[in-house]
Design an enzyme around this catalytic site. Sequence first.
Site, PDB file in Angstrom:
ATOM      1  N   LEU A   1      -6.280 -14.092   0.169  1.00 29.96           N
ATOM      2  CA  LEU A   1      -6.916 -14.715  -0.996  1.00 29.96           C
ATOM      3  C   LEU A   1      -6.272 -14.335  -2.334  1.00 29.96           C
ATOM      4  O   LEU A   1      -5.883 -15.215  -3.112  1.00 29.96           O
ATOM      5  CB  LEU A   1      -8.413 -14.355  -1.006  1.00 29.96           C
ATOM      6  CG  LEU A   1      -9.203 -14.958  -2.155  1.00 29.96           C
ATOM      7  CD1 LEU A   1      -9.208 -16.472  -2.093  1.00 29.96           C
ATOM      8  CD2 LEU A   1     -10.642 -14.422  -2.159  1.00 29.96           C
TER       9      LEU A   1
ATOM     10  N   ASN B   1     -10.323  -4.890   2.194  1.00 28.68           N
ATOM     11  CA  ASN B   1      -9.357  -5.853   1.647  1.00 28.68           C
ATOM     12  C   ASN B   1      -8.676  -5.314   0.381  1.00 28.68           C
ATOM     13  O   ASN B   1      -9.220  -5.463  -0.712  1.00 28.68           O
ATOM     14  CB  ASN B   1     -10.058  -7.180   1.347  1.00 28.68           C
ATOM     15  CG  ASN B   1     -10.479  -7.911   2.608  1.00 28.68           C
ATOM     16  OD1 ASN B   1     -11.184  -7.368   3.447  1.00 28.68           O
ATOM     17  ND2 ASN B   1     -10.037  -9.128   2.765  1.00 28.68           N
TER      18      ASN B   1
ATOM     19  N   SER C   1      12.216  -4.904   5.721  1.00 25.18           N
ATOM     20  CA  SER C   1      12.036  -6.203   6.381  1.00 25.18           C
ATOM     21  C   SER C   1      11.079  -7.083   5.595  1.00 25.18           C
ATOM     22  O   SER C   1      11.133  -8.302   5.679  1.00 25.18           O
ATOM     23  CB  SER C   1      11.551  -6.024   7.819  1.00 25.18           C
ATOM     24  OG  SER C   1      10.202  -5.610   7.828  1.00 25.18           O
TER      25      SER C   1
ATOM     26  N   SER D   1      -7.024  -0.775  10.141  1.00 29.99           N
ATOM     27  CA  SER D   1      -7.606  -1.899   9.407  1.00 29.99           C
ATOM     28  C   SER D   1      -9.030  -2.153   9.872  1.00 29.99           C
ATOM     29  O   SER D   1      -9.368  -1.919  11.034  1.00 29.99           O
ATOM     30  CB  SER D   1      -6.756  -3.136   9.690  1.00 29.99           C
ATOM     31  OG  SER D   1      -7.426  -4.301   9.291  1.00 29.99           O
TER      32      SER D   1
ATOM     33  N   TYR E   1      -2.270  -9.044  15.832  1.00 32.19           N
ATOM     34  CA  TYR E   1      -2.072  -8.041  14.764  1.00 32.19           C
ATOM     35  C   TYR E   1      -3.161  -6.978  14.866  1.00 32.19           C
ATOM     36  O   TYR E   1      -2.894  -5.773  14.903  1.00 32.19           O
ATOM     37  CB  TYR E   1      -2.107  -8.723  13.383  1.00 32.19           C
ATOM     38  CG  TYR E   1      -2.500  -7.793  12.268  1.00 32.19           C
ATOM     39  CD1 TYR E   1      -1.613  -6.841  11.787  1.00 32.19           C
ATOM     40  CD2 TYR E   1      -3.795  -7.831  11.718  1.00 32.19           C
ATOM     41  CE1 TYR E   1      -1.993  -5.963  10.783  1.00 32.19           C
ATOM     42  CE2 TYR E   1      -4.180  -6.961  10.720  1.00 32.19           C
ATOM     43  CZ  TYR E   1      -3.279  -6.020  10.257  1.00 32.19           C
ATOM     44  OH  TYR E   1      -3.668  -5.142   9.283  1.00 32.19           O
TER      45      TYR E   1
ATOM     46  N   ASN F   1      12.727  -0.260   6.512  1.00 31.09           N
ATOM     47  CA  ASN F   1      13.904  -1.091   6.818  1.00 31.09           C
ATOM     48  C   ASN F   1      13.964  -2.320   5.923  1.00 31.09           C
ATOM     49  O   ASN F   1      14.793  -3.203   6.129  1.00 31.09           O
ATOM     50  CB  ASN F   1      13.940  -1.484   8.304  1.00 31.09           C
ATOM     51  CG  ASN F   1      12.822  -2.434   8.675  1.00 31.09           C
ATOM     52  OD1 ASN F   1      11.898  -2.654   7.883  1.00 31.09           O
ATOM     53  ND2 ASN F   1      12.882  -2.989   9.871  1.00 31.09           N
TER      54      ASN F   1
ATOM     55  N   LYS G   1      -3.300  -2.713  15.955  1.00 32.53           N
ATOM     56  CA  LYS G   1      -3.949  -1.610  15.217  1.00 32.53           C
ATOM     57  C   LYS G   1      -4.887  -0.840  16.150  1.00 32.53           C
ATOM     58  O   LYS G   1      -4.898   0.389  16.177  1.00 32.53           O
ATOM     59  CB  LYS G   1      -4.738  -2.155  14.017  1.00 32.53           C
ATOM     60  CG  LYS G   1      -3.872  -2.745  12.919  1.00 32.53           C
ATOM     61  CD  LYS G   1      -3.083  -1.659  12.190  1.00 32.53           C
ATOM     62  CE  LYS G   1      -2.220  -2.203  11.078  1.00 32.53           C
ATOM     63  NZ  LYS G   1      -1.216  -1.249  10.604  1.00 32.53           N
TER      64      LYS G   1
ATOM     65  N   TYR H   1      -8.686   0.123   6.523  1.00 37.86           N
ATOM     66  CA  TYR H   1      -8.758  -0.505   5.204  1.00 37.86           C
ATOM     67  C   TYR H   1      -9.589  -1.769   5.247  1.00 37.86           C
ATOM     68  O   TYR H   1      -9.451  -2.566   6.166  1.00 37.86           O
ATOM     69  CB  TYR H   1      -7.369  -0.941   4.710  1.00 37.86           C
ATOM     70  CG  TYR H   1      -6.274   0.080   4.820  1.00 37.86           C
ATOM     71  CD1 TYR H   1      -6.516   1.435   4.659  1.00 37.86           C
ATOM     72  CD2 TYR H   1      -4.966  -0.336   5.064  1.00 37.86           C
ATOM     73  CE1 TYR H   1      -5.485   2.348   4.738  1.00 37.86           C
ATOM     74  CE2 TYR H   1      -3.928   0.572   5.141  1.00 37.86           C
ATOM     75  CZ  TYR H   1      -4.197   1.908   4.992  1.00 37.86           C
ATOM     76  OH  TYR H   1      -3.176   2.809   5.071  1.00 37.86           O
TER      77      TYR H   1
ATOM     78  N   ILE I   1       0.845  -1.206   0.000  1.00 41.20           N
ATOM     79  CA  ILE I   1       0.000   0.000   0.000  1.00 41.20           C
ATOM     80  C   ILE I   1       0.877   1.253   0.000  1.00 41.20           C
ATOM     81  O   ILE I   1       0.589   2.239  -0.672  1.00 41.20           O
ATOM     82  CB  ILE I   1      -0.982  -0.001   1.196  1.00 41.20           C
ATOM     83  CG1 ILE I   1      -1.788  -1.312   1.209  1.00 41.20           C
ATOM     84  CG2 ILE I   1      -1.927   1.202   1.127  1.00 41.20           C
ATOM     85  CD1 ILE I   1      -2.634  -1.514   2.449  1.00 41.20           C
TER      86      ILE I   1
HETATM   87  C1  UD1 Z   1      -7.258 -10.740   6.748  1.00 43.09           C
HETATM   88  C2  UD1 Z   1      -7.173 -10.289   8.180  1.00 43.09           C
HETATM   89  C3  UD1 Z   1      -7.197  -8.792   8.250  1.00 43.09           C
HETATM   90  C4  UD1 Z   1      -6.115  -8.197   7.376  1.00 43.09           C
HETATM   91  C5  UD1 Z   1      -6.349  -8.680   5.950  1.00 43.09           C
HETATM   92  C6  UD1 Z   1      -5.318  -8.156   4.972  1.00 43.09           C
HETATM   93  C7  UD1 Z   1      -8.241 -11.976   9.626  1.00 43.09           C
HETATM   94  C8  UD1 Z   1      -9.379 -12.274  10.527  1.00 43.09           C
HETATM   95  N1  UD1 Z   1      -8.274 -10.816   8.975  1.00 43.09           N
HETATM   96  O1  UD1 Z   1      -8.541 -10.413   6.244  1.00 43.09           O
HETATM   97  O2  UD1 Z   1      -6.986  -8.394   9.571  1.00 43.09           O
HETATM   98  O3  UD1 Z   1      -6.181  -6.799   7.424  1.00 43.09           O
HETATM   99  O4  UD1 Z   1      -6.280 -10.121   5.942  1.00 43.09           O
HETATM  100  O5  UD1 Z   1      -4.050  -8.619   5.276  1.00 43.09           O
HETATM  101  O6  UD1 Z   1      -7.339 -12.751   9.476  1.00 43.09           O
HETATM  102  N2  UD1 Z   1      -9.729 -17.347   1.684  1.00 43.09           N
HETATM  103  C9  UD1 Z   1      -9.813 -18.606   1.099  1.00 43.09           C
HETATM  104  N3  UD1 Z   1      -8.654 -19.236   0.774  1.00 43.09           N
HETATM  105  C10 UD1 Z   1      -7.418 -18.690   0.979  1.00 43.09           C
HETATM  106  C11 UD1 Z   1      -7.336 -17.414   1.562  1.00 43.09           C
HETATM  107  C12 UD1 Z   1      -8.521 -16.762   1.912  1.00 43.09           C
HETATM  108  O7  UD1 Z   1     -10.898 -19.152   0.903  1.00 43.09           O
HETATM  109  O8  UD1 Z   1      -6.400 -19.339   0.658  1.00 43.09           O
HETATM  110  C13 UD1 Z   1     -10.977 -16.621   2.024  1.00 43.09           C
HETATM  111  C14 UD1 Z   1     -11.127 -16.293   3.487  1.00 43.09           C
HETATM  112  O9  UD1 Z   1     -11.748 -17.333   4.166  1.00 43.09           O
HETATM  113  C15 UD1 Z   1     -11.981 -15.016   3.410  1.00 43.09           C
HETATM  114  C16 UD1 Z   1     -11.537 -14.358   2.109  1.00 43.09           C
HETATM  115  O10 UD1 Z   1     -10.936 -15.395   1.343  1.00 43.09           O
HETATM  116  O11 UD1 Z   1     -13.337 -15.344   3.302  1.00 43.09           O
HETATM  117  C17 UD1 Z   1     -10.527 -13.235   2.301  1.00 43.09           C
HETATM  118  O12 UD1 Z   1      -9.444 -13.728   3.077  1.00 43.09           O
HETATM  119  P1  UD1 Z   1      -8.092 -12.868   3.260  1.00 43.09           P
HETATM  120  O13 UD1 Z   1      -7.622 -12.403   1.950  1.00 43.09           O
HETATM  121  O14 UD1 Z   1      -7.156 -13.715   4.071  1.00 43.09           O
HETATM  122  O15 UD1 Z   1      -8.533 -11.584   4.078  1.00 43.09           O
HETATM  123  P2  UD1 Z   1      -9.373 -11.464   5.460  1.00 43.09           P
HETATM  124  O16 UD1 Z   1      -9.377 -12.738   6.187  1.00 43.09           O
HETATM  125  O17 UD1 Z   1     -10.668 -10.834   5.135  1.00 43.09           O
END
Ligand code: UD1
Length: 332
Positions: A199, A178, A34, A124, A148, A32, A152, A176, A12
């Site tokens: 995701l 997603n 990281s 967030s 985490y 840094n 925040k 923010y 971002i």
């Molecule tokens: C997560 C964090 C949030 C953080 C954000 C961005 C939690 C509870 N929330 O949000 O604090 O700000 O990431 O870094 O952890 N999904 C799948 N398969 C995957 C990955 C995700 O089905 O391999 C689904 C998840 O179940 C969810 C959606 O995709 O329904 C979005 O997931 P993700 O991208 O990880 O974001 P959040 O969980 O919403």
Amino acid sequence: MKVLVTGGCGFIGSHTCVELLEGGYEVVIVDNLSNSKKDVVNKIETITNKKVKFYEVNVCDFKELDKIFETEQIDAVIHFAGYKAVGESVSKPIMYYRNNLDSTLTLIEVMSKHNVKRLVFSSSATVYGDPEKLPITEDFPLHTTNPYGTTKLMIEMILRDLYKSDNEWSIALLRYFNPIGAHKSGLIGENPNGIPNNLMPYIVKVANKELPQLSIFGNDYVTKDGTGVRDYIHVVDLAKGHIKAIEKVSKDRGIDAYNLGTGKGYSVLEIVNTFMKVNNVDVPYKIVERRPGDIAACYASTEKANKILGWKAELEIDEMCKDAYNYVINNK
Ligand code: UD1
């Protein structure tokens, strides 16, 4: 006007630096490295055809940060730097509290010392925990489900106390939803180390055949198709929200929180299907168990950001999916 951006080489942060430079601001990055790479600085310069000042410094380092404020005439700060992996924060909570809180405390001490009191903080939607209703407005009760998220929320509270103690501060807390997508140039984007947790980076790696298959975490939620619903926002729209926030803190004192989302919820299956369609690529997937800690649905009310900041997300989900993939193809 000169803006110091902590974590300016990150996902971002880098997109925000581009928008700042294109908006005529001078930019000083403190990072840094990281979880990012230095060549991001060159890429920001290539996109904008403008120069950026870069300091490879840890924001927790008071002396080094102080030197930067001595050298540069900083007018405002956007604070992105911090650890952000939810799962890792559960296994290493102290590391998260130490880093995310210490960096912020150091930053505000140095800012106070140099009388720089305009701050935009990268918060967030995680501070809303599992919301009771939707869409989420900024006055919803706040609670978190992992360290985490707690960092925040704690930082938001620290900044509110700071303002109470000294109302010369102007602070915007940006919550923010997603962020996905990438800059149109394909030069900057999201590049997590190792196996992604989120995701979109995961989908991209499957599409690119770096990972065999996407696991969809649950299809028995009470949502349109049973899979989780989120408010995905294009990172360039999100970056533009920071410019509006900088304008706001430059003109009014106070502290306030704003949701940065689109106000629309898309399910995991909608995202996967859109991604396959717009990029004409296969993303094999299977349905697995729910991921612990996940919520069914989450999306923003964007009314406050719209009204007070004069900001609204413009890019649609097709664009987000195209740009996310374009970045990866461009960087193979
Ligand atoms: C997560 C964090 C949030 C953080 C954000 C961005 C939690 C509870 N929330 O949000 O604090 O700000 O990431 O870094 O952890 N999904 C799948 N398969 C995957 C990955 C995700 O089905 O391999 C689904 C998840 O179940 C969810 C959606 O995709 O329904 C979005 O997931 P993700 O991208 O990880 O974001 P959040 O969980 O919403």
